[in-house]
Structures are given as structure tokens and as C-alpha cells.
Design an enzyme around this catalytic site. Sequence first.
Site, mmCIF file in Angstrom:
data_model
loop_
_atom_site.group_PDB
_atom_site.id
_atom_site.type_symbol
_atom_site.label_atom_id
_atom_site.label_comp_id
_atom_site.label_asym_id
_atom_site.label_seq_id
_atom_site.Cartn_x
_atom_site.Cartn_y
_atom_site.Cartn_z
ATOM 1 N N HIS A 1 0.831 -1.201 0.000
ATOM 2 C CA HIS A 1 0.000 0.000 0.000
ATOM 3 C C HIS A 1 0.864 1.250 0.000
ATOM 4 C CE1 HIS A 1 -3.257 -2.763 1.162
ATOM 5 N NE2 HIS A 1 -4.063 -1.827 0.695
ATOM 6 N N LYS B 1 -0.725 4.908 4.448
ATOM 7 C CA LYS B 1 -1.569 3.941 5.174
ATOM 8 C C LYS B 1 -0.963 3.690 6.551
ATOM 9 C CE LYS B 1 -3.927 -0.503 4.789
ATOM 10 N NZ LYS B 1 -5.209 0.115 5.184
#
Length: 233
Positions: free
Chosen positions: A131, A135
Site C-alpha cells: 500500500h 496507510k
Amino acid sequence: MKIALLGYGRMGKSIEAIAVNRSHSIVLKVSDADSNYDFADADVAIDFSIPSVAVANIKKALDAGVPVISGTTGWLDHYDEIIDYCNSKEGTFLYASNFSLGVNLFFELNKKLIELMSGFSEYTTEIEEIHHTQKLDAPSGTAITLAEQIIEHTNYNNWTLDEPKPTEIQIDAKRIEGVPGTHEITYNSEVDAISIKHTAHSRQGFAMGAVIAAEWIKNKKGIFSMKDVLNIG
């Protein structure tokens, strides 16, 4: 439909753009630092906040009688508490670790592959998730869901971010600038490997799924998931 956005970061703004384009209106935008707000005439709340405020946001919406769609991860040690709270309020709640249509199909594909692989002990299982660097939690909620599906149907009893024991699934969580979300499950043996992979190209699929869930849940009561929304599985 009148929507309250709980969390107004990148996902909140993507949801806003899609909702407005689908002729809905945003009647409340709550930043992660806000605590003094009310739901006025909101029909539904969509929560993409941060773990430290998600539980309070969800409870406040349920107190107001507003259905809640939540995609925030990192708070799930309170999940049973929220379910009990929702039931006590005779409210409406839907949590998904991922709202993407493709990911929810990927969940079903994962379950099918587990069924096929469960009788072959020579294969070990690994999960990789990648990600963007913004995040905050690791592993992703989607990776945890995938691991829990595997645990339910195999001899694995846990997942770990560290070096795994024989009964643990290793999740390799990577954070790379500009990556919306990639999840890959690999079954390894000495002679070969089998992998399935989902790659998100943008946040639009997540945001669209959250808006579709909000449209679906209006005027319903109870606890739901994306399987209910998409009528799959």
C-alpha cells in the site's frame, strides 16, 4: 440521499466526488480531530476515519439512528463491541475491510482456492500486501480478511508479520509511495508455486463500492457485509 462523511482524507474526498456525481449530497464532513458535531438530517454515515476515533464516530452515528458504513481498519479489536452496541440500538451497520467489487470477488476466489489446496499439506501459504506510505495500519484489513479465510479452513491458527511458526501465515506488509493496494496469496511447495493476485489501479473502486453500499443500506436494519450488497458468496 444525504451523506455524512466521517473522515475527510483522500478516501473521504474520493467518496464525496462519486456521491455528488450520483446526485447525492454531503451534509457533514468530519475531520479526524473533530468531536463536536451532529448528524442533522443525514440519511447515512460513511466512516473512513482513523482507528483512534472510528469507534466513537460509529457509536455517535448509531446513537443518532443513522446507518453506518465503515471502511476504517485498525480498530477491529472493538468489532464485537460495536456489533453489540448496534444491536442494542436496533441500528444498522456494515463493515468491510475493502469495498472494491474486484476485491470482494477475490475473497470468493480465495475461499475456492483454499478448498482446493486444503488436502495438500506440502504447500505453505504466504500473503503479500503493498500500500501507499500514508496507510497507517499494517497489515491491511484486506490481508487480515484473506488470512482469516485461510485459517478457517486449514491447520493454520494465526497470522504474523514476523518469521512464522509452522502454524502461522506470514503476511509481508510493504509500504511504497503511490500504490493504491495490491494483495497476493502464494501457495509454495518444493516443486512449484500457485498464486492469485488483486491489484487496484486507483482508489475509485473502493470509493464507488462504499457509495453503492450506502445506497443499498438506506432504510435497512441489522448487521451487513459487502456480500449482502453484492449478493455474492
